[in-house]
Design an enzyme around this catalytic site. Structure first.
Site, PDB file in Angstrom:
ATOM      1  N   LYS A  53       0.837  -1.186   0.000  1.00  0.00           N
ATOM      2  CA  LYS A  53       0.000   0.000   0.000  1.00  0.00           C
ATOM      3  C   LYS A  53       0.878   1.244   0.000  1.00  0.00           C
ATOM      4  CE  LYS A  53      -3.890  -2.223   0.187  1.00  0.00           C
ATOM      5  NZ  LYS A  53      -3.261  -3.453  -0.305  1.00  0.00           N
ATOM      6  N   ASP A  54       0.348   2.292  -0.586  1.00  0.00           N
ATOM      7  CA  ASP A  54       1.067   3.537  -0.789  1.00  0.00           C
ATOM      8  C   ASP A  54       1.487   4.194   0.535  1.00  0.00           C
ATOM      9  OD1 ASP A  54       2.039   5.888  -1.883  1.00  0.00           O
ATOM     10  OD2 ASP A  54       0.060   6.753  -2.154  1.00  0.00           O
TER      11      ASP A  54
END
Length: 347
Positions: free
Chosen positions: A83-84
């Site tokens: 995830k970012d």
């Protein structure tokens, strides 16, 4: 021969619809991601599943905290996807149950909040997710809600182009060229993991070129004899031999899949194979040169669901669900009609 990833070389599916422009990721809370698991913990077992909310941290940084500060062996930590960093994200991790008492140390990791914990029988593994729900704020849009809705309606009907996003290609988009040198030379510096990553970047560039070629030939939402098609409802793949499958493709029940070249993957036939050969010839490549990778197939498009647009004083909020393996950047570039910068990590 251009082996540098340049997003502008890939056509928009909704080129006839004006975009909204704007700015994203001004603040982490502008980009919200919720991981949708393939299954929920059962409540019993020797693995503890943790639903963590994080902000300003990569998945790897959380992983390393669990390893270094909680003393959990790396191979015993599970995660379904990346995830970012520059976002507010929710995702699942798993650790052995015997480390449960060390969870109080999570409060020392700034930017992380434990939302839920429960037991399960197996370790969480890469790919154990259905997809991700996104809620993204586009600030300073140049078009209103109706413009964004028109684009999303078209994507819902025809599917989101399944381009690999810019984060797949490294800083400056040069990793495919480094992968090309490995494929052609067979050797090179770096760890086995780095070599796999670089060759994977080249595979991704070839796939994106294949998507663009099918778009240009009017074959984006079509299947032709010799294609390997994917059933979106079940994930099953099959060889297209009957022209009658075209109607199912138009209804977005099935889609053509493109190659991630390797030593073992379902190979297209006939006209469909010729399209793949055309991409290989563009770079003077052959299938046999990818024998260091296993190979796979990837759908040309993915269904869009659960979408909505909300107007707010700060701009437009887009909410939507995408299945695993797809990139929110592919949807955002269609809506904004401009290239979207690569996040530091994204599933």
């Amino acid at each position: 021969m251009d082996l540098v990833f340049r997003p502008e070389r890939y056509p928009f599916l909704t080129a006839g619809l004006p975009g909204v422009g704007g700015v994203i990721r001004l603040h982490p809370q502008d980009f919200q991601v919720e991981e949708v698991p393939a299954y929920l913990p059962s409540g019993e077992g020797e693995h503890l599943y943790l639903l963590l909310e994080k902000e300003g941290l990569t998945t790897r940084e959380v992983f390393e905290f669990l390893r270094d500060e909680l003393g959990i062996p790396e191979k015993e930590i599970g995660v379904a996807g990346l995830k970012d960093k520059h976002a507010r994200t929710q995702q699942w991790f798993s650790i052995p149950r015997r480390h449960e008492n060390a969870l109080c140390l999570l409060e020392n990791l700034r930017g992380v909040r434990l939302l839920h914990a429960d037991l399960h029988t197996n370790k969480l593994r890469t790919g154990h997710l259905k997809g991700n729900r996104f809620r993204i704020l586009i600030r300073e849009p140049q078009g209103g809600k109706a413009r964004a809705e028109a684009i999303l309606r078209a994507l819902e009907q025809r599917g989101v182009p399944n381009y690999y996003g810019p984060q797949r290609f490294g800083l400056g988009g040069v990793n495919p060229a480094r992968g090309y040198e490995l494929v052609k030379g067979g050797k090179g510096r770096g760890s086995p993991w780095l070599k796999r990553f670089l060759i994977g970047s080249l595979q991704s560039l070839l796939f994106n070129d294949w998507v663009a070629l099918r778009m240009e030939r009017g074959l984006y939402d079509r299947v032709i004899p010799g294609d390997w098609a994917k059933k979106h409802a079940t994930g099953g793949e099959f060889l297209v031999e009957d022209q009658g499958e075209a109607e199912r493709a138009l209804r977005l029940e099935i889609s053509a899949t493109g190659p991630l070249f390797g030593r073992k993957y379902p190979e297209a036939k006939g006209e469909a194979r010729a399209l793949e050969d055309e991409i290989l010839a563009r770079y003077n490549l052959a299938r046999e040169e990818f024998r260091a990778r296993r190979g796979a197939r990837r759908p040309i498009r993915v269904p869009l669901s659960e979408w909505r647009v909300e107007e707010a004083p700060k701009g437009l909020w887009l909410s939507f669900f995408l299945p695993k393996g797809s990139y929110a950047t592919s949807l955002l570039r269609e809506v904004m009609k401009q290239e979207v910068e690569a996040p530091e990590e994204e599933e």
